[in-house]
Write an enzyme that holds these catalytic residues in place. Structure first.
Site, PDB file in Angstrom:
ATOM      1  N   ARG A   1     -17.923  19.701  82.207  1.00 39.70           N
ATOM      2  CA  ARG A   1     -16.584  19.139  82.406  1.00 39.70           C
ATOM      3  C   ARG A   1     -15.530  19.890  81.586  1.00 39.70           C
ATOM      4  O   ARG A   1     -14.430  20.154  82.057  1.00 39.70           O
ATOM      5  CB  ARG A   1     -16.567  17.655  82.026  1.00 39.70           C
ATOM      6  CG  ARG A   1     -17.366  16.813  83.004  1.00 39.70           C
ATOM      7  CD  ARG A   1     -17.152  15.342  82.781  1.00 39.70           C
ATOM      8  NE  ARG A   1     -15.787  14.941  83.044  1.00 39.70           N
ATOM      9  CZ  ARG A   1     -15.262  13.780  82.661  1.00 39.70           C
ATOM     10  NH1 ARG A   1     -15.990  12.917  81.990  1.00 39.70           N
ATOM     11  NH2 ARG A   1     -14.020  13.481  82.948  1.00 39.70           N
TER      12      ARG A   1
ATOM     13  N   ASP B   1      -8.363  14.694  80.459  1.00 32.74           N
ATOM     14  CA  ASP B   1      -8.240  16.091  80.875  1.00 32.74           C
ATOM     15  C   ASP B   1      -7.057  16.843  80.277  1.00 32.74           C
ATOM     16  O   ASP B   1      -6.930  18.058  80.478  1.00 32.74           O
ATOM     17  CB  ASP B   1      -8.196  16.179  82.421  1.00 32.74           C
ATOM     18  CG  ASP B   1      -7.071  15.332  83.030  1.00 32.74           C
ATOM     19  OD1 ASP B   1      -6.027  15.138  82.379  1.00 32.74           O
ATOM     20  OD2 ASP B   1      -7.246  14.870  84.173  1.00 32.74           O
TER      21      ASP B   1
ATOM     22  N   HIS C   1      -8.754   6.799  76.463  1.00 32.70           N
ATOM     23  CA  HIS C   1     -10.183   7.118  76.469  1.00 32.70           C
ATOM     24  C   HIS C   1     -10.489   8.434  75.755  1.00 32.70           C
ATOM     25  O   HIS C   1     -11.516   9.047  76.009  1.00 32.70           O
ATOM     26  CB  HIS C   1     -10.699   7.145  77.916  1.00 32.70           C
ATOM     27  CG  HIS C   1     -10.684   5.792  78.574  1.00 32.70           C
ATOM     28  ND1 HIS C   1     -10.861   5.601  79.922  1.00 32.70           N
ATOM     29  CD2 HIS C   1     -10.515   4.553  78.044  1.00 32.70           C
ATOM     30  CE1 HIS C   1     -10.784   4.299  80.189  1.00 32.70           C
ATOM     31  NE2 HIS C   1     -10.577   3.656  79.075  1.00 32.70           N
TER      32      HIS C   1
ATOM     33  N   CYS D   1     -17.780  14.691  64.864  1.00 41.84           N
ATOM     34  CA  CYS D   1     -19.103  14.284  64.385  1.00 41.84           C
ATOM     35  C   CYS D   1     -19.253  12.793  64.655  1.00 41.84           C
ATOM     36  O   CYS D   1     -18.299  12.034  64.538  1.00 41.84           O
ATOM     37  CB  CYS D   1     -19.213  14.567  62.894  1.00 41.84           C
ATOM     38  SG  CYS D   1     -20.791  13.982  62.211  1.00 41.84           S
TER      39      CYS D   1
ATOM     40  N   CYS E   1     -19.488  11.609  60.365  1.00 43.29           N
ATOM     41  CA  CYS E   1     -18.473  11.867  59.340  1.00 43.29           C
ATOM     42  C   CYS E   1     -17.133  12.215  60.000  1.00 43.29           C
ATOM     43  O   CYS E   1     -16.980  12.090  61.210  1.00 43.29           O
ATOM     44  CB  CYS E   1     -18.944  12.962  58.373  1.00 43.29           C
ATOM     45  SG  CYS E   1     -18.859  14.633  59.049  1.00 43.29           S
TER      46      CYS E   1
ATOM     47  N   CYS F   1     -23.184  18.902  63.345  1.00 45.73           N
ATOM     48  CA  CYS F   1     -22.037  18.911  62.438  1.00 45.73           C
ATOM     49  C   CYS F   1     -22.287  19.887  61.287  1.00 45.73           C
ATOM     50  O   CYS F   1     -23.321  19.786  60.613  1.00 45.73           O
ATOM     51  CB  CYS F   1     -21.813  17.498  61.908  1.00 45.73           C
ATOM     52  SG  CYS F   1     -20.521  17.399  60.666  1.00 45.73           S
TER      53      CYS F   1
ATOM     54  N   ASN G   1      -1.114   4.815  94.900  1.00 46.47           N
ATOM     55  CA  ASN G   1      -2.551   5.011  95.098  1.00 46.47           C
ATOM     56  C   ASN G   1      -2.782   5.351  96.570  1.00 46.47           C
ATOM     57  O   ASN G   1      -1.954   5.045  97.427  1.00 46.47           O
ATOM     58  CB  ASN G   1      -3.331   3.734  94.723  1.00 46.47           C
ATOM     59  CG  ASN G   1      -4.797   4.023  94.400  1.00 46.47           C
ATOM     60  OD1 ASN G   1      -5.534   4.575  95.206  1.00 46.47           O
ATOM     61  ND2 ASN G   1      -5.224   3.656  93.196  1.00 46.47           N
TER      62      ASN G   1
ATOM     63  N   GLU H   1      -5.022   3.912  98.233  1.00 48.90           N
ATOM     64  CA  GLU H   1      -5.482   2.669  98.887  1.00 48.90           C
ATOM     65  C   GLU H   1      -5.106   1.470  98.018  1.00 48.90           C
ATOM     66  O   GLU H   1      -4.740   1.636  96.847  1.00 48.90           O
ATOM     67  CB  GLU H   1      -6.998   2.722  99.082  1.00 48.90           C
ATOM     68  CG  GLU H   1      -7.737   2.889  97.769  1.00 48.90           C
ATOM     69  CD  GLU H   1      -9.218   3.199  97.930  1.00 48.90           C
ATOM     70  OE1 GLU H   1      -9.603   3.718  98.989  1.00 48.90           O
ATOM     71  OE2 GLU H   1      -9.962   2.919  96.986  1.00 48.90           O
TER      72      GLU H   1
HETATM   73  P1  OAD Z   1     -11.502   5.839  89.490  1.00 49.87           P
HETATM   74  O1  OAD Z   1     -12.319   6.994  89.953  1.00 49.87           O
HETATM   75  O2  OAD Z   1     -12.180   4.531  89.284  1.00 49.87           O
HETATM   76  O3  OAD Z   1     -10.302   5.568  90.504  1.00 49.87           O
HETATM   77  C1  OAD Z   1      -9.471   6.598  90.977  1.00 49.87           C
HETATM   78  C2  OAD Z   1      -8.375   5.961  91.779  1.00 49.87           C
HETATM   79  O4  OAD Z   1      -7.457   6.973  92.161  1.00 49.87           O
HETATM   80  C3  OAD Z   1      -8.837   5.276  93.074  1.00 49.87           C
HETATM   81  O5  OAD Z   1      -8.213   4.010  93.179  1.00 49.87           O
HETATM   82  C4  OAD Z   1      -8.361   6.225  94.182  1.00 49.87           C
HETATM   83  O6  OAD Z   1      -8.006   5.541  95.382  1.00 49.87           O
HETATM   84  C5  OAD Z   1      -7.136   6.837  93.541  1.00 49.87           C
HETATM   85  N1  OAD Z   1      -6.790   8.183  94.018  1.00 49.87           N
HETATM   86  C6  OAD Z   1      -7.623   9.204  94.347  1.00 49.87           C
HETATM   87  N2  OAD Z   1      -6.926  10.299  94.670  1.00 49.87           N
HETATM   88  C7  OAD Z   1      -5.609   9.979  94.544  1.00 49.87           C
HETATM   89  C8  OAD Z   1      -4.389  10.696  94.742  1.00 49.87           C
HETATM   90  N3  OAD Z   1      -4.373  11.972  95.122  1.00 49.87           N
HETATM   91  N4  OAD Z   1      -3.229  10.039  94.510  1.00 49.87           N
HETATM   92  C9  OAD Z   1      -3.218   8.734  94.126  1.00 49.87           C
HETATM   93  N5  OAD Z   1      -4.340   8.019  93.918  1.00 49.87           N
HETATM   94  C10 OAD Z   1      -5.522   8.622  94.130  1.00 49.87           C
HETATM   95  O7  OAD Z   1     -10.764   6.316  88.150  1.00 49.87           O
HETATM   96  P2  OAD Z   1     -10.075   5.457  87.015  1.00 49.87           P
HETATM   97  O8  OAD Z   1      -9.413   4.246  87.561  1.00 49.87           O
HETATM   98  O9  OAD Z   1      -9.263   6.389  86.194  1.00 49.87           O
HETATM   99  O10 OAD Z   1     -13.681   5.539  81.774  1.00 49.87           O
HETATM  100  O11 OAD Z   1     -11.331   5.010  86.168  1.00 49.87           O
HETATM  101  C11 OAD Z   1     -11.122   4.300  84.991  1.00 49.87           C
HETATM  102  C12 OAD Z   1     -12.155   4.652  83.958  1.00 49.87           C
HETATM  103  O12 OAD Z   1     -13.463   4.457  84.499  1.00 49.87           O
HETATM  104  C13 OAD Z   1     -12.173   6.105  83.556  1.00 49.87           C
HETATM  105  O13 OAD Z   1     -11.232   6.433  82.559  1.00 49.87           O
HETATM  106  C14 OAD Z   1     -13.551   6.264  83.015  1.00 49.87           C
HETATM  107  C15 OAD Z   1     -14.263   5.614  84.175  1.00 49.87           C
HETATM  108  O14 OAD Z   1     -15.523   5.289  84.029  1.00 49.87           O
HETATM  109  C16 OAD Z   1     -14.502   5.985  80.804  1.00 49.87           C
HETATM  110  O15 OAD Z   1     -15.149   7.011  80.908  1.00 49.87           O
HETATM  111  C17 OAD Z   1     -14.552   5.103  79.587  1.00 49.87           C
END
Ligand code: OAD
Length: 247
Positions: A74, A108, A123, A131, A134, A151, A217, A219
């Protein structure tokens, strides 16, 4: 532009133009058009395992090598990604407001790369490694090549500076998000599925304090239920249109 989309964009632009204090919450969807896979979309798998399964302290404890391989993949992938028009539109909105918070669940770094200044990374960030015991930290770009990097100060495991499932969010990020929720007049929620707490509840909390909610979004999501307006379409197209209508 179809009539409904135009009407919704105008409603959203009026809300943003009337506000002095605006909060933005972003999720993986805003970076999708930059080529970063979302979590719950098709790209959310690595070698057949879900990204969410690997993003846990348990996975790291039982197999740090595998988890590091996933994160190196990543981190390396980010070298080639660039902010898109959605990130840039949000950066252009920021200086218009007396108070502006950009709260992101993304790790990102693309909001800062687009020029956003006040970014609250709920996040954490893939750009940094720390680490697990520490205070040592370094840029992920400077990581030693070992499959399981250790570390240099205490010999315990290094780990990416991101929040894993089941872990606490960084307190300063939580404080910033809390301020945003309490003080914003409008919250713009972009590209999140609205299922991971606490971010999933920010729009509902802001609304209960009187803020207007705009969602962007592809959707409808659970956040749509509390949104005054949901702009259905890709953030990279919708946000520049919105910015233009804000004048
Ligand atoms: P998701 O992958 O759960 O959701 C992505 C959302 O973006 C969906 O509702 C899609 O419909 C929408 N989407 C996709 N492409 C798009 C575009 N071009 N324009 C607008 N919307 C679009 O991602 P997150 O909601 O960010 O946490 O997920 C939340 C957290 O769950 C993440 O930060 C991560 C994950 O597990 C951790 O790792 C702690």
């Amino acid at each position: 532009m179809v009539a409904d989309e135009r009407r919704d964009l105008l409603t959203a632009a009026e809300m943003l133009s009337a506000a002095d204090r605006v909060a933005v919450l972003t999720g993986a969807g805003i970076s999708a058009e930059s080529g970063v896979p979302t979590f719950r979309g098709e790209g959310g798998f690595w070698r057949g395992r879900s990204a969410m399964e690997l993003a846990t302290p348990g996975a790291f404890a039982s197999d740090p090598k595998d988890v590091w391989e996933f994160y190196r993949f990543r981190i390396a992938g980010l070298a080639d990604v660039r902010p898109n028009d959605g990130h840039r539109a949000l950066a252009a909105l920021e200086p218009r407001y007396e108070k502006f918070w950009l709260v992101t669940q993304n790790v990102d770094g693309l909001h800062r790369a687009a020029g956003s200044r006040r970014v609250i990374e709920l996040h954490g960030t893939l750009a940094e490694t720390r680490c697990r015991s520490c205070a040592y930290r370094c840029a992920s770009a400077d990581l030693p090549a070992d499959p399981v990097p250790l570390c240099p100060d205490c010999d315990d495991l290094l780990r990416p500076d991101v929040v894993w499932f089941g872990e606490q969010l960084p307190p300063e990020a939580l404080e910033g998000a809390d301020e945003a929720v309490r003080e914003c007049q409008v919250m713009l929620v972009v590209g999140t599925s609205g299922v991971v707490e606490p971010a999933a509840s920010f729009a509902r909390w802001a609304r209960s304090r009187g803020a207007g909610i705009i969602e962007v979004n592809l959707e409808a999501t659970p956040i749509s239920e509390v949104a005054d307006v949901t702009l259905l379409g890709p953030a990279g197209a919708m946000l520049p249109k919105l910015l233009e209508l804000c004048g």
